[in-house]
Design a protein around this motif. Structure first.
Motif, mmCIF file in Angstrom:
data_model
loop_
_atom_site.group_PDB
_atom_site.id
_atom_site.type_symbol
_atom_site.label_atom_id
_atom_site.label_comp_id
_atom_site.label_asym_id
_atom_site.label_seq_id
_atom_site.Cartn_x
_atom_site.Cartn_y
_atom_site.Cartn_z
ATOM 1 N N SER A 177 1.773 6.743 -6.868
ATOM 2 C CA SER A 177 0.866 7.595 -7.314
ATOM 3 C C SER A 177 1.202 9.044 -7.320
ATOM 4 C CB SER A 177 -0.398 6.876 -6.655
ATOM 5 O OG SER A 177 -0.402 7.565 -5.236
ATOM 6 N N SER A 178 1.906 9.358 -6.110
ATOM 7 C CA SER A 178 2.356 10.716 -6.195
ATOM 8 C C SER A 178 3.187 11.135 -7.303
ATOM 9 C CB SER A 178 3.147 11.013 -4.709
ATOM 10 O OG SER A 178 4.412 10.440 -4.720
ATOM 11 N N TYR A 179 3.908 10.535 -7.911
ATOM 12 C CA TYR A 179 4.681 10.813 -9.075
ATOM 13 C C TYR A 179 4.013 10.603 -10.389
ATOM 14 C CZ TYR A 179 8.714 10.689 -5.911
ATOM 15 O OH TYR A 179 9.382 11.045 -5.010
ATOM 16 N N ARG A 180 2.418 10.097 -10.459
ATOM 17 C CA ARG A 180 2.163 10.089 -11.747
ATOM 18 C C ARG A 180 1.162 11.344 -11.924
ATOM 19 N NH1 ARG A 180 0.515 3.845 -10.533
ATOM 20 N NH2 ARG A 180 2.595 3.056 -10.780
ATOM 21 N N LYS A 221 0.765 -1.200 -0.085
ATOM 22 C CA LYS A 221 -0.046 0.030 -0.011
ATOM 23 C C LYS A 221 0.975 1.339 0.160
ATOM 24 C CE LYS A 221 -3.996 -1.833 2.391
ATOM 25 N NZ LYS A 221 -4.583 -1.899 3.576
ATOM 26 N N ASP A 222 1.964 1.186 0.915
ATOM 27 C CA ASP A 222 2.813 2.563 0.799
ATOM 28 C C ASP A 222 3.499 2.584 -0.391
ATOM 29 O OD1 ASP A 222 2.201 2.740 3.524
ATOM 30 O OD2 ASP A 222 3.935 1.879 4.420
ATOM 31 N N VAL A 223 3.923 1.679 -0.920
ATOM 32 C CA VAL A 223 4.613 1.606 -2.289
ATOM 33 C C VAL A 223 3.542 2.335 -3.361
ATOM 34 C CG1 VAL A 223 5.562 0.618 -4.298
ATOM 35 C CG2 VAL A 223 6.284 -0.199 -2.055
ATOM 36 N N GLN A 224 2.457 1.906 -3.246
ATOM 37 C CA GLN A 224 1.585 2.357 -4.365
ATOM 38 C C GLN A 224 1.264 3.752 -3.816
ATOM 39 O OE1 GLN A 224 0.232 1.093 -7.074
ATOM 40 N NE2 GLN A 224 1.799 -0.560 -6.695
ATOM 41 N N LYS A 225 0.888 4.032 -2.827
ATOM 42 C CA LYS A 225 0.941 5.492 -2.332
ATOM 43 C C LYS A 225 1.889 6.561 -2.895
ATOM 44 C CE LYS A 225 -0.035 8.402 1.751
ATOM 45 N NZ LYS A 225 0.024 8.630 3.002
ATOM 46 N N ILE A 226 3.155 5.986 -2.696
ATOM 47 C CA ILE A 226 4.512 6.872 -3.287
ATOM 48 C C ILE A 226 4.416 6.748 -4.682
ATOM 49 C CG2 ILE A 226 6.826 6.723 -3.482
ATOM 50 C CD1 ILE A 226 6.877 5.362 -0.348
#
Length: 73
Positions: free
Chosen positions: A70-73, A63-68
């Motif tokens: 998604s902040s770059y997309r 979940k944390d990886v996806q959150k990080i």
């Protein structure tokens, strides 16, 4: 991270004299910014690897990886 940044962070934490540098030529075109080197004969190597594997495979980590990401997309 760049070696200069890693050295700076290690200095802040007081373990700059324990760092070892080695090129990771076996990882071609690597985008991995951080590597941990661990000797197989180290007495805690298997415990450490098991802990890292458990964290990397955990739902919270994913979940944390996806959150990080998604902040770059």
């Amino acid at each position: 991270m760049p070696p200069e940044q890693a050295t700076h962070r290690a200095k802040i934490l007081g373990y700059q004299n324990k760092l070892a540098y080695r090129h990771a030529d076996f990882i071609s075109n690597s985008l991995i910014p951080f590597h941990i080197g661990l000797r197989k004969p180290h007495p805690l190597a298997n415990d450490f690897i098991s802990e890292v594997d458990a964290v990397v495979g955990s739902e919270q980590f994913l979940k944390d990886v996806q959150k990080i990401l998604s902040s770059y997309r």
